[in-house]
Scaffold this motif. Structure first.
Motif, PDB file in Angstrom:
ATOM      1  N   GLN A 186      -3.940  -0.270  -8.591  1.00 55.37           N
ATOM      2  CA  GLN A 186      -4.875  -0.584  -7.975  1.00 55.37           C
ATOM      3  C   GLN A 186      -5.249   1.152  -7.029  1.00 55.37           C
ATOM      4  O   GLN A 186      -4.876   1.354  -5.964  1.00 55.37           O
ATOM      5  CB  GLN A 186      -5.013  -1.742  -7.316  1.00 55.37           C
ATOM      6  N   PHE A 187      -6.405   1.658  -7.283  1.00 57.60           N
ATOM      7  CA  PHE A 187      -6.398   2.715  -6.637  1.00 57.60           C
ATOM      8  C   PHE A 187      -7.242   2.234  -6.139  1.00 57.60           C
ATOM      9  O   PHE A 187      -8.731   1.986  -5.805  1.00 57.60           O
ATOM     10  CB  PHE A 187      -6.946   3.838  -7.233  1.00 57.60           C
ATOM     11  N   ARG A 188      -7.604   3.285  -4.433  1.00 52.50           N
ATOM     12  CA  ARG A 188      -8.287   3.130  -3.159  1.00 52.50           C
ATOM     13  C   ARG A 188      -9.254   4.814  -3.357  1.00 52.50           C
ATOM     14  O   ARG A 188      -8.596   5.287  -3.108  1.00 52.50           O
ATOM     15  CB  ARG A 188      -7.607   3.187  -2.176  1.00 52.50           C
ATOM     16  N   GLN A 233      -1.960  13.310 -15.108  1.00 52.29           N
ATOM     17  CA  GLN A 233      -1.496  12.482 -16.062  1.00 52.29           C
ATOM     18  C   GLN A 233      -0.870  11.456 -15.701  1.00 52.29           C
ATOM     19  O   GLN A 233      -0.071  10.823 -15.885  1.00 52.29           O
ATOM     20  CB  GLN A 233      -0.670  13.569 -16.214  1.00 52.29           C
ATOM     21  N   CYS A 234       0.198  11.751 -14.037  1.00 55.11           N
ATOM     22  CA  CYS A 234       0.488  11.050 -13.071  1.00 55.11           C
ATOM     23  C   CYS A 234      -0.337   9.811 -12.943  1.00 55.11           C
ATOM     24  O   CYS A 234       0.312   8.490 -13.684  1.00 55.11           O
ATOM     25  CB  CYS A 234       1.087  11.160 -12.719  1.00 55.11           C
ATOM     26  N   VAL A 235      -1.401   9.756 -13.297  1.00 51.72           N
ATOM     27  CA  VAL A 235      -2.665   8.423 -12.337  1.00 51.72           C
ATOM     28  C   VAL A 235      -3.073   8.263 -13.999  1.00 51.72           C
ATOM     29  O   VAL A 235      -3.106   6.758 -13.934  1.00 51.72           O
ATOM     30  CB  VAL A 235      -4.000   8.961 -12.017  1.00 51.72           C
ATOM     31  N   ALA A 236      -3.166   8.599 -15.407  1.00 53.55           N
ATOM     32  CA  ALA A 236      -3.643   7.849 -16.152  1.00 53.55           C
ATOM     33  C   ALA A 236      -2.589   6.943 -16.648  1.00 53.55           C
ATOM     34  O   ALA A 236      -2.881   6.115 -17.084  1.00 53.55           O
ATOM     35  CB  ALA A 236      -3.837   9.324 -17.590  1.00 53.55           C
ATOM     36  N   GLU A 237      -1.442   7.720 -16.626  1.00 62.46           N
ATOM     37  CA  GLU A 237      -0.420   6.759 -16.655  1.00 62.46           C
ATOM     38  C   GLU A 237       0.092   5.429 -15.619  1.00 62.46           C
ATOM     39  O   GLU A 237       0.295   4.475 -16.687  1.00 62.46           O
ATOM     40  CB  GLU A 237       1.334   7.730 -16.962  1.00 62.46           C
ATOM     41  N   LEU A 238      -0.279   5.905 -14.359  1.00 58.47           N
ATOM     42  CA  LEU A 238      -0.302   4.247 -14.590  1.00 58.47           C
ATOM     43  C   LEU A 238      -1.233   3.424 -14.129  1.00 58.47           C
ATOM     44  O   LEU A 238      -1.203   2.176 -14.416  1.00 58.47           O
ATOM     45  CB  LEU A 238      -0.748   4.863 -12.380  1.00 58.47           C
ATOM     46  N   GLY A 239      -2.056   3.592 -14.675  1.00 61.56           N
ATOM     47  CA  GLY A 239      -3.553   3.773 -14.643  1.00 61.56           C
ATOM     48  C   GLY A 239      -3.687   1.930 -16.043  1.00 61.56           C
ATOM     49  O   GLY A 239      -3.768   1.512 -16.281  1.00 61.56           O
ATOM     50  N   GLU A 240      -2.700   3.134 -16.646  1.00 64.44           N
ATOM     51  CA  GLU A 240      -2.538   2.396 -18.618  1.00 64.44           C
ATOM     52  C   GLU A 240      -1.867   0.934 -17.993  1.00 64.44           C
ATOM     53  O   GLU A 240      -1.658   0.274 -19.314  1.00 64.44           O
ATOM     54  CB  GLU A 240      -1.819   3.633 -18.957  1.00 64.44           C
ATOM     55  N   LEU A 241      -0.488   0.985 -17.171  1.00 62.77           N
ATOM     56  CA  LEU A 241       0.489  -0.298 -16.942  1.00 62.77           C
ATOM     57  C   LEU A 241      -0.648  -1.174 -16.647  1.00 62.77           C
ATOM     58  O   LEU A 241      -0.284  -2.292 -17.098  1.00 62.77           O
ATOM     59  CB  LEU A 241       1.439   0.273 -15.975  1.00 62.77           C
ATOM     60  N   GLY A 242      -1.255  -0.996 -15.731  1.00 62.85           N
ATOM     61  CA  GLY A 242      -2.505  -1.895 -15.394  1.00 62.85           C
ATOM     62  C   GLY A 242      -1.663  -2.210 -13.913  1.00 62.85           C
ATOM     63  O   GLY A 242      -2.214  -4.051 -13.666  1.00 62.85           O
ATOM     64  N   LEU A 243      -0.675  -1.783 -13.387  1.00 63.06           N
ATOM     65  CA  LEU A 243      -0.402  -2.593 -12.214  1.00 63.06           C
ATOM     66  C   LEU A 243      -0.805  -2.398 -10.840  1.00 63.06           C
ATOM     67  O   LEU A 243      -0.097  -2.744  -9.701  1.00 63.06           O
ATOM     68  CB  LEU A 243       1.597  -2.625 -12.244  1.00 63.06           C
ATOM     69  N   LEU A 246       0.695  -0.876   0.232  1.00 62.91           N
ATOM     70  CA  LEU A 246       0.190  -0.017   0.225  1.00 62.91           C
ATOM     71  C   LEU A 246       0.790   1.391  -0.258  1.00 62.91           C
ATOM     72  O   LEU A 246       1.202   1.191   0.349  1.00 62.91           O
ATOM     73  CB  LEU A 246      -0.916  -0.140   1.295  1.00 62.91           C
ATOM     74  N   ALA A 247       0.685   2.143  -0.807  1.00 61.64           N
ATOM     75  CA  ALA A 247       1.496   3.309  -1.702  1.00 61.64           C
ATOM     76  C   ALA A 247       0.699   4.985  -1.238  1.00 61.64           C
ATOM     77  O   ALA A 247      -1.117   4.381  -1.754  1.00 61.64           O
ATOM     78  CB  ALA A 247       2.450   3.397  -2.308  1.00 61.64           C
ATOM     79  N   GLN A 248       1.199   5.750  -0.777  1.00 60.17           N
ATOM     80  CA  GLN A 248       0.342   7.274  -0.712  1.00 60.17           C
ATOM     81  C   GLN A 248       0.976   7.951  -1.533  1.00 60.17           C
ATOM     82  O   GLN A 248       2.262   7.951  -1.358  1.00 60.17           O
ATOM     83  CB  GLN A 248      -0.583   7.330   0.766  1.00 60.17           C
ATOM     84  N   LEU A 249       0.315   8.884  -2.922  1.00 60.16           N
ATOM     85  CA  LEU A 249       1.206   9.251  -3.759  1.00 60.16           C
ATOM     86  C   LEU A 249       0.833  10.946  -3.567  1.00 60.16           C
ATOM     87  O   LEU A 249      -0.238  11.190  -3.153  1.00 60.16           O
ATOM     88  CB  LEU A 249       0.818   8.823  -4.815  1.00 60.16           C
ATOM     89  N   PHE A 250       1.186  12.108  -2.982  1.00 62.18           N
ATOM     90  CA  PHE A 250       1.279  12.882  -2.941  1.00 62.18           C
ATOM     91  C   PHE A 250       2.043  13.782  -4.380  1.00 62.18           C
ATOM     92  O   PHE A 250       2.942  13.888  -4.515  1.00 62.18           O
ATOM     93  CB  PHE A 250       2.172  13.702  -1.893  1.00 62.18           C
ATOM     94  N   LEU A 251       0.912  13.914  -5.157  1.00 61.29           N
ATOM     95  CA  LEU A 251       1.930  14.369  -6.624  1.00 61.29           C
ATOM     96  C   LEU A 251       0.857  16.246  -6.630  1.00 61.29           C
ATOM     97  O   LEU A 251      -0.617  16.324  -5.560  1.00 61.29           O
ATOM     98  CB  LEU A 251       0.824  13.713  -7.949  1.00 61.29           C
ATOM     99  N   GLN A 252       1.681  17.640  -7.387  1.00 61.15           N
ATOM    100  CA  GLN A 252       1.061  18.629  -7.623  1.00 61.15           C
ATOM    101  C   GLN A 252      -0.081  18.031  -8.631  1.00 61.15           C
ATOM    102  O   GLN A 252      -0.192  17.956  -9.316  1.00 61.15           O
ATOM    103  CB  GLN A 252       2.865  18.878  -8.185  1.00 61.15           C
ATOM    104  N   SER A 253      -1.057  19.770  -8.447  1.00 64.35           N
ATOM    105  CA  SER A 253      -2.484  19.670  -9.086  1.00 64.35           C
ATOM    106  C   SER A 253      -1.946  19.572 -10.734  1.00 64.35           C
ATOM    107  O   SER A 253      -3.312  18.447 -11.155  1.00 64.35           O
ATOM    108  CB  SER A 253      -2.765  20.409  -8.392  1.00 64.35           C
TER     109      SER A 253
END
Length: 107
Positions: free
Chosen positions: A43-45, A31-41, A19-26
């Protein structure tokens, strides 16, 4: 050639995960979430399940972006209208002077 079961990439829920928590600039978050989602690796909570989709921050940012673009377009249109008005006013004065000139010459 078949890959042994131990070496196959895991797709089962019992696979080890963290379980990891990401802190991203608005501005980079989408773009970051979209890229991570495209990888398919990944899962978002949803950390705010009680918040409706229209109350979420990104919806307001998308609305502000749309309004900002519309405001920019209105400002461009205003500048164009001012320029056209100045040009037409100048032409009107030239036509009046020309009319006065011809009236004096042909009278």
């Amino acid at each position: 050639m078949a890959v042994p079961e131990e070496q196959m990439p895991g797709i089962y829920r019992s696979e080890e995960m963290c379980l990891a928590q990401l802190f991203l600039q608005s501005d980079a978050a989408y773009q970051c979430v979209a890229e991570l989602g495209e990888l398919g690796l990944v899962q978002f909570r949803d950390l705010n399940p009680d918040v409706s989709s229209f109350q979420r921050k990104y919806v307001n940012e998308a609305t502000f972006e749309k309004l900002e673009n519309e405001l920019r377009e209105v400002n461009r249109n205003e500048e164009t209208l001012k320029k056209n008005f100045s040009e037409l006013t100048e032409l009107k004065h030239i036509l009046r002077k020309t009319q006065t000139f011809f009236e004096e010459v042909f009278s």
